[in-house]
Design a protein around this motif. Sequence first.
Motif, PDB file in Angstrom:
ATOM      1  N   ALA A 176       0.897  -1.146   0.043  1.00  0.00           N
ATOM      2  CA  ALA A 176      -0.024   0.044   0.117  1.00  0.00           C
ATOM      3  C   ALA A 176       0.791   1.237   0.167  1.00  0.00           C
ATOM      4  CB  ALA A 176      -0.906   0.017   1.201  1.00  0.00           C
ATOM      5  N   MET A 177       1.836   1.117   0.839  1.00  0.00           N
ATOM      6  CA  MET A 177       2.714   2.326   0.812  1.00  0.00           C
ATOM      7  C   MET A 177       3.451   2.710  -0.502  1.00  0.00           C
ATOM      8  SD  MET A 177       4.333   2.329   4.703  1.00  0.00           S
ATOM      9  CE  MET A 177       5.769   1.833   4.153  1.00  0.00           C
TER      10      MET A 177
ATOM     11  N   ALA B  49       2.009  10.313   0.844  1.00  0.00           N
ATOM     12  CA  ALA B  49       1.672   9.357  -0.409  1.00  0.00           C
ATOM     13  C   ALA B  49       1.813   8.061   0.220  1.00  0.00           C
ATOM     14  CB  ALA B  49       2.966   9.340  -1.404  1.00  0.00           C
ATOM     15  N   MET B  50       2.594   7.603   1.276  1.00  0.00           N
ATOM     16  CA  MET B  50       2.565   6.231   1.989  1.00  0.00           C
ATOM     17  C   MET B  50       1.247   6.395   2.765  1.00  0.00           C
ATOM     18  SD  MET B  50       6.517   5.411   2.717  1.00  0.00           S
ATOM     19  CE  MET B  50       6.204   5.945   4.322  1.00  0.00           C
TER      20      MET B  50
ATOM     21  N   GLY C  55       1.080   3.809  -3.054  1.00  0.00           N
ATOM     22  CA  GLY C  55       0.685   5.237  -2.904  1.00  0.00           C
ATOM     23  C   GLY C  55       1.829   6.265  -3.591  1.00  0.00           C
TER      24      GLY C  55
ATOM     25  N   GLU D  12      -1.702  17.038   1.615  1.00  0.00           N
ATOM     26  CA  GLU D  12      -0.250  16.638   2.057  1.00  0.00           C
ATOM     27  C   GLU D  12       0.058  17.641   3.331  1.00  0.00           C
ATOM     28  OE1 GLU D  12       2.603  16.895  -1.182  1.00  0.00           O
ATOM     29  OE2 GLU D  12       4.175  17.683   0.393  1.00  0.00           O
TER      30      GLU D  12
ATOM     31  N   VAL E 253      -6.971  19.560  -8.894  1.00  0.00           N
ATOM     32  CA  VAL E 253      -6.500  18.157  -8.271  1.00  0.00           C
ATOM     33  C   VAL E 253      -5.325  18.554  -7.566  1.00  0.00           C
ATOM     34  CG1 VAL E 253      -6.033  15.846  -8.484  1.00  0.00           C
ATOM     35  CG2 VAL E 253      -8.212  16.727  -9.254  1.00  0.00           C
ATOM     36  N   LEU E 254      -4.035  18.877  -8.287  1.00  0.00           N
ATOM     37  CA  LEU E 254      -2.915  18.921  -7.818  1.00  0.00           C
ATOM     38  C   LEU E 254      -2.704  19.782  -6.615  1.00  0.00           C
ATOM     39  CD1 LEU E 254      -0.640  18.784 -10.798  1.00  0.00           C
ATOM     40  CD2 LEU E 254      -0.896  17.059  -9.302  1.00  0.00           C
TER      41      LEU E 254
ATOM     42  N   TRP F 138      12.140  11.802  -8.554  1.00  0.00           N
ATOM     43  CA  TRP F 138      11.629  11.791  -7.500  1.00  0.00           C
ATOM     44  C   TRP F 138      11.142  10.232  -6.868  1.00  0.00           C
ATOM     45  CZ3 TRP F 138       6.781  10.207  -5.612  1.00  0.00           C
ATOM     46  CH2 TRP F 138       6.417  10.541  -4.158  1.00  0.00           C
TER      47      TRP F 138
ATOM     48  N   ASP G  61      10.420  12.911   4.001  1.00  0.00           N
ATOM     49  CA  ASP G  61       9.933  14.199   3.677  1.00  0.00           C
ATOM     50  C   ASP G  61       8.284  14.298   3.417  1.00  0.00           C
ATOM     51  OD1 ASP G  61       9.846  13.778   0.039  1.00  0.00           O
ATOM     52  OD2 ASP G  61      10.361  12.236   1.410  1.00  0.00           O
TER      53      ASP G  61
ATOM     54  N   PRO H 106       6.084  14.874   0.951  1.00  0.00           N
ATOM     55  CA  PRO H 106       5.305  14.016  -0.080  1.00  0.00           C
ATOM     56  C   PRO H 106       5.337  12.678   0.151  1.00  0.00           C
ATOM     57  CG  PRO H 106       6.993  15.954  -1.004  1.00  0.00           C
ATOM     58  CD  PRO H 106       7.222  15.858   0.236  1.00  0.00           C
ATOM     59  N   THR H 107       6.603  12.109   0.662  1.00  0.00           N
ATOM     60  CA  THR H 107       6.523  10.776   0.604  1.00  0.00           C
ATOM     61  C   THR H 107       5.667  10.411   1.813  1.00  0.00           C
ATOM     62  OG1 THR H 107       8.848  10.765  -0.252  1.00  0.00           O
ATOM     63  CG2 THR H 107       7.982   8.700   0.815  1.00  0.00           C
TER      64      THR H 107
ATOM     65  N   GLY I 187      -1.838   5.861   0.267  1.00  0.00           N
ATOM     66  CA  GLY I 187      -1.902   4.386  -0.070  1.00  0.00           C
ATOM     67  C   GLY I 187      -2.212   3.504   0.893  1.00  0.00           C
TER      68      GLY I 187
ATOM     69  N   ASP J 280      -4.223  18.004  -3.750  1.00  0.00           N
ATOM     70  CA  ASP J 280      -3.388  17.242  -3.083  1.00  0.00           C
ATOM     71  C   ASP J 280      -2.514  17.690  -2.287  1.00  0.00           C
ATOM     72  OD1 ASP J 280      -3.556  14.305  -3.448  1.00  0.00           O
ATOM     73  OD2 ASP J 280      -1.820  14.158  -4.471  1.00  0.00           O
TER      74      ASP J 280
END
Lengths: 205, 205
Positions: free
Chosen positions: A167-168, B167-168, A171, B140, B132-133, A190, B161, B163-164, B171, B136
Motif C-alpha cells: 500500500a505504501m 503518499a504512503m 501510494g 499533504e 486536483v494537484l 523523485w 519528507d 510528499p513521501t 496509499g 493534493d
Amino acid sequence: MTVKQGATRTRDRKSLERRDQLAESALKTLGEFGYAHTSLRDIAANSEFSHGVVHYYFADKTELITYCVRYYKAQCATRYDAIVASATTAEELRLGFADKLCETLVEDSSMHRLWYDMRTQAMFDPALQPDVLMIDSTLEEMIWRVLSRYAALSGQSLTIDSPTAYAMLDGVFERALLHHLAADGECVEWLRSRALGLLPTLLGA
Amino acid sequence: MTVKQGATRTRDRKSLERRDQLAESALKTLGEFGYAHTSLRDIAANSEFSHGVVHYYFADKTELITYCVRYYKAQCATRYDAIVASATTAEELRLGFADKLCETLVEDSSMHRLWYDMRTQAMFDPALQPDVLMIDSTLEEMIWRVLSRYAALSGQSLTIDSPTAYAMLDGVFERALLHHLAADGECVEWLRSRALGLLPTLLGA
DNA sequence: CTGCGCACTTGACAAATGTCAAGACATACT
DNA sequence: AGTATGTCTTGACATTTGTCAAGTGCGCAG
C-alpha cells in the motif's frame, strides 16, 4: 450444433483468441480515454472489427470490462520477477527495482492510470470488486517477492507486513504517476530516489 | 443591468450560494454513483431544482465539476487540526489521529471514493489537473502538520519528507477504503493498527 | 454444386445525456 | 398598477450509447 453459451461465445480456442484481441483493443482505448469516456464503439474502432462484434463475444459492457480486468492481470504481475531472479546482491536488486519502476512509470503510464481507474470504479461497482481485489493481491505478492528477496540478500529481516508495504509503495507510485501525467518532469527522479530510500527503510528499523 | 458574465452567474452573493448549493448536490450524487455514472439530471434530481438550472449557473459540465473539486477542498483540509491543536502528548495525538482516520473512513467513505475518482480522472483530463494537484498539496500539508506536531511532542525529528509521508499514508488509506467498500469488516481495525504503527516509524529510524 | 452454420457487418431502436431556447413566475422599482 | 429584471421550469434538440435483429459473405460438409 451451436457453440453459444448463454449469450456469448466462450468455448473454442478461436473465440478465446478473439476475446483476447478485443480485450487488447479495449485496454488500449480505456488507457487512452479512461473508463468514463470510452464507449463500445470507441473500442471497436480501435480494433479491426465493427462495433457489433463486441456484443457477439460479450454479453454486455460489464462482461467486457471484467474480462479486460482479468486479462490485464496476466500482463503486469511478473514485471520484477526477472530482476528478482537475476540479482545477486541487495544493491543490484535495489537499483534494478528502482530502474524498472521508473521505466514502467513512463512507458506504461496509460496502463497504470487505467488500473487506478478500474480500482476506483470498484469502489462504486461491486461487480468489479472480486477481480480488482484479486489483482491487487497479485500485485501485492509481486512486491512482496521483491522485498523478501531484498531482505534475504541483505541478511536482514522484514519488519513490515505485506499489505502495508504494498500500500505504501503503491501510494508513492500513484503520486508519481499523477505528476508524470501532469507533465512534471522531475517526478521520475523523485520516484527513483523514493524507491531507493524506501527499500532499506522497510527492513528492520 | 444584467449580471451574467459569459454564460454563467458569478457576481452576487445569492448566485454564489446557489452554486454552492448545487455543488453540494453534485458532490452527494457523485459520491454515490461515481463520476462515470452521474449525469447533470441526476445532480439536479438530488437538489430541489430542475435539470435546467445547472446550465443557468454553470457554463458546462466541466465548469460544474471543477467548481465541485474546489468546493470539496474547503471541507476536508482541516480534518485533523482540532486534534493537532488539543493534543498535549505524542501518544494522545497518535491515538486521536488514528481514531479520526478510522472514523472518516467509515463516515465519509462516499466522499473519499469520490476524491480518488476525481484524482484519477485528472490523470486523463488535463483540465482537472490544476485543481486536483492543489488539493493534493493541501491534503499533504494537512498530514504534515500532524506529523511535525507528533515529532515535536515526541522530541524527535522527522527523517522523511512531506510528499513521501503523505503518499504512503494515502496509499494505506486508499487500500483500507477499497476493502471497506468491499464489505471487509476487518479493514477498519487494520487501518487503525497501521496508522498507529506508521507514526513512530516515520520518525527517526 | 448446394445448402448450412459460423463470423462478422449493417442498420436501427430506445434510452440517456449535454445543451439551450422560450416561457412562466416572482420580486423590486418607478 | 405596470414594467423590467432576475430566477427557475419546461420542453425540445442533436448526439451518444448500449443493445440487438436482420442480413451478408464465406468455408465446409454432403
